[in-house]
Write a protein that holds these residues in place. Structure first.
Motif, short mmCIF file in Angstrom:
data_model
loop_
_atom_site.label_atom_id
_atom_site.label_comp_id
_atom_site.label_asym_id
_atom_site.label_seq_id
_atom_site.Cartn_x
_atom_site.Cartn_y
_atom_site.Cartn_z
N HIS A 75 0.84 -1.19 0.00
CA HIS A 75 0.00 0.00 0.00
C HIS A 75 0.88 1.24 0.00
O HIS A 75 2.06 1.18 0.38
CB HIS A 75 -0.90 0.03 1.24
N ARG A 76 0.30 2.34 -0.40
CA ARG A 76 1.01 3.61 -0.30
C ARG A 76 1.09 4.03 1.17
O ARG A 76 0.09 3.97 1.89
CB ARG A 76 0.28 4.70 -1.08
N ARG A 77 2.27 4.48 1.59
CA ARG A 77 2.40 4.97 2.97
C ARG A 77 1.43 6.11 3.22
O ARG A 77 0.85 6.21 4.31
CB ARG A 77 3.84 5.46 3.22
N ALA A 170 -3.37 -1.64 12.61
CA ALA A 170 -3.77 -0.80 13.74
C ALA A 170 -2.72 -0.80 14.83
O ALA A 170 -2.60 0.16 15.60
CB ALA A 170 -5.11 -1.29 14.31
N GLY A 171 -1.91 -1.87 14.87
CA GLY A 171 -0.83 -1.95 15.85
C GLY A 171 0.44 -1.25 15.41
O GLY A 171 1.46 -1.32 16.11
N GLY A 172 0.40 -0.59 14.26
CA GLY A 172 1.55 0.17 13.80
C GLY A 172 2.71 -0.67 13.33
O GLY A 172 3.87 -0.27 13.47
N LEU A 184 9.36 -8.17 11.39
CA LEU A 184 8.36 -7.12 11.52
C LEU A 184 9.05 -5.89 12.08
O LEU A 184 10.07 -6.00 12.76
CB LEU A 184 7.23 -7.56 12.45
N GLY A 185 8.50 -4.74 11.80
CA GLY A 185 9.08 -3.51 12.33
C GLY A 185 8.02 -2.46 12.56
O GLY A 185 6.88 -2.59 12.07
N PRO A 186 8.36 -1.41 13.31
CA PRO A 186 7.38 -0.34 13.55
C PRO A 186 7.22 0.53 12.31
O PRO A 186 8.19 0.85 11.63
CB PRO A 186 8.02 0.45 14.70
N LEU A 187 5.98 0.86 11.99
CA LEU A 187 5.72 1.75 10.87
C LEU A 187 6.24 3.15 11.16
O LEU A 187 6.03 3.68 12.26
CB LEU A 187 4.21 1.85 10.60
N ARG A 188 6.93 3.72 10.20
CA ARG A 188 7.36 5.10 10.35
C ARG A 188 6.14 6.02 10.32
O ARG A 188 5.28 5.92 9.46
CB ARG A 188 8.32 5.46 9.19
#
Length: 365
Positions: A75-77, A170-172, A184-188
């Protein structure tokens, strides 16, 4: 009322999804990214992009997240802030429908709370890139037991995959890699966790624009929800009813002209398993023959589909031969002329390009 046949619908979908003519737009600029592109197997999303554009698949404006049905999608950020609210369950009943599973028979009863606690657990755990297994262990310890199941092989309780992946956006969390070394990593600049659904009607319009005409049944299946929940947010005032071979379905009002104008789509395309085109839930429209449907959509290990003149004409599978060649095995649903086979062989280089290898070998079964 507009009345069309399935061939007209196929022509419309193939064109709207960007498969009629390969352009040069960067991936994030492709309209199909409004819907998202599923990564069914590692690299399959890149094959989907290569079927639509000659541009390099690398685009830092895109990110892989668990989206529709909890499946990994590109998806687009820039769209995530809206998307996370659109995908948040509409109600407790909607939440229960999305996570219903024999693994966690009591978990669905938690409804929206199941999504909230799991998303919060992700936010508490994923502060930096982490192996997927470690994240699973930590998140499992932070959610109600009703959302976990006993894993006999490792003698531990794990969070069920449906609620785990449905709650990831939803959990970022972003999906950084898959397979044996999945990370897995945290969304910027992650969007905040939704408090309620907002935009389910817009998400419905996106589905119908690309995979319509269709009805609440198909949209519900696409999202892993129910027909009743989709009817509760159905955007009637922005839709036009269409008849497809006697069945009443709907299309965004501003897309009707494109449906009526859709014409033959000459050429060949390799689309990967679970390409956006194959995500439509009215499979009789995509592939009328039931035996052929079983070849395209299998219980395990879907193949890709070969499009010839805008119709699914067979399936294909890819296998790497060393590091420099990909072998494509094609099973057609009917005979292909020598000229058509040359077209298929010429188009196969796009699969090699997507998989970043210089050579491709085609074998017809």
């Amino acid at each position: 009322m507009v009345d069309v046949d399935r061939a007209q619908v196929m022509a419309y979908r193939v064109a709207t999804l960007g498969l009629a003519e390969r352009g040069s737009a960067r991936p994030a600029d492709l309209p199909v990214l409004d819907l998202g592109v599923q990564e069914y197997t590692p690299g399959s999303a890149q094959v989907a992009l290569a079927a639509r554009t000659s541009a390099d698949a690398a685009d830092d404006r895109l990110v892989t997240v668990w989206a529709a049905r909890g499946a990994p999608h590109l998806h687009r950020r820039a769209d995530l802030k809206t998307l996370v609210r659109q995908l948040w369950p509409i109600s407790d009943a909607d939440a229960a429908a999305r996570i219903k599973s024999g693994q966690i028979p009591e978990g669905a009863k938690l409804g929206l709370e199941a999504f909230r606690v799991t998303a919060q657990a992700f936010r508490d755990v994923v502060k930096e890139p982490m192996p997927r297994g470690e994240v699973s262990t930590e998140v499992s310890q932070r959610v109600p037991e009703a959302l976990t199941y006993e894993c006999r092989s490792c003698r531990a309780r794990h969070i069920a995959g449906n609620i785990w992946q449905h709650s990831g956006l939803a959990g970022g969390v972003e999906v950084q890699s898959r397979g044996r070394d999945a990370m897995l990593g945290p969304l910027r600049n992650a969007p905040p966790m939704p408090k309620k659904n907002a935009g389910a009607d817009e998400l419905t319009l996106s589905y119908l624009r690309f995979l319509g005409p269709a009805g609440p049944l198909e949209v519900g299946k696409y999202l892993g929800s129910s027909t009743a929940e989709m009817k509760s947010v159905w955007p009637d005032d922005r839709l036009t009813q269409v008849t497809v071979e006697g069945r009443k379905v709907w299309l965004p009002a501003d897309a009707v002209d494109a449906l009526e104008a859709a014409g033959p789509v000459p050429g060949v395309r390799f689309v990967p398993p679970m390409d956006p085109l194959l995500q439509a839930r009215d499979r009789d429209v995509l592939v009328p023959d039931r035996e052929q449907q079983k070849e395209v959509w299998r219980i395990l290990g879907n193949p890709g589909a070969l499009l010839v003149d805008g119709e699914v004409a067979g399936v294909w599978r890819a296998k790497m031969s060393g590091k420099k060649r990909v072998d494509l095995t094609i099973t057609t649903f009917g005979s292909l002329s020598a000229a058509r086979r040359k077209q298929v062989e010429k188009e196969s280089v796009e699969v090699a390009r997507a998989r970043e290898v210089p050579e491709v070998k085609v074998v017809f079964e």
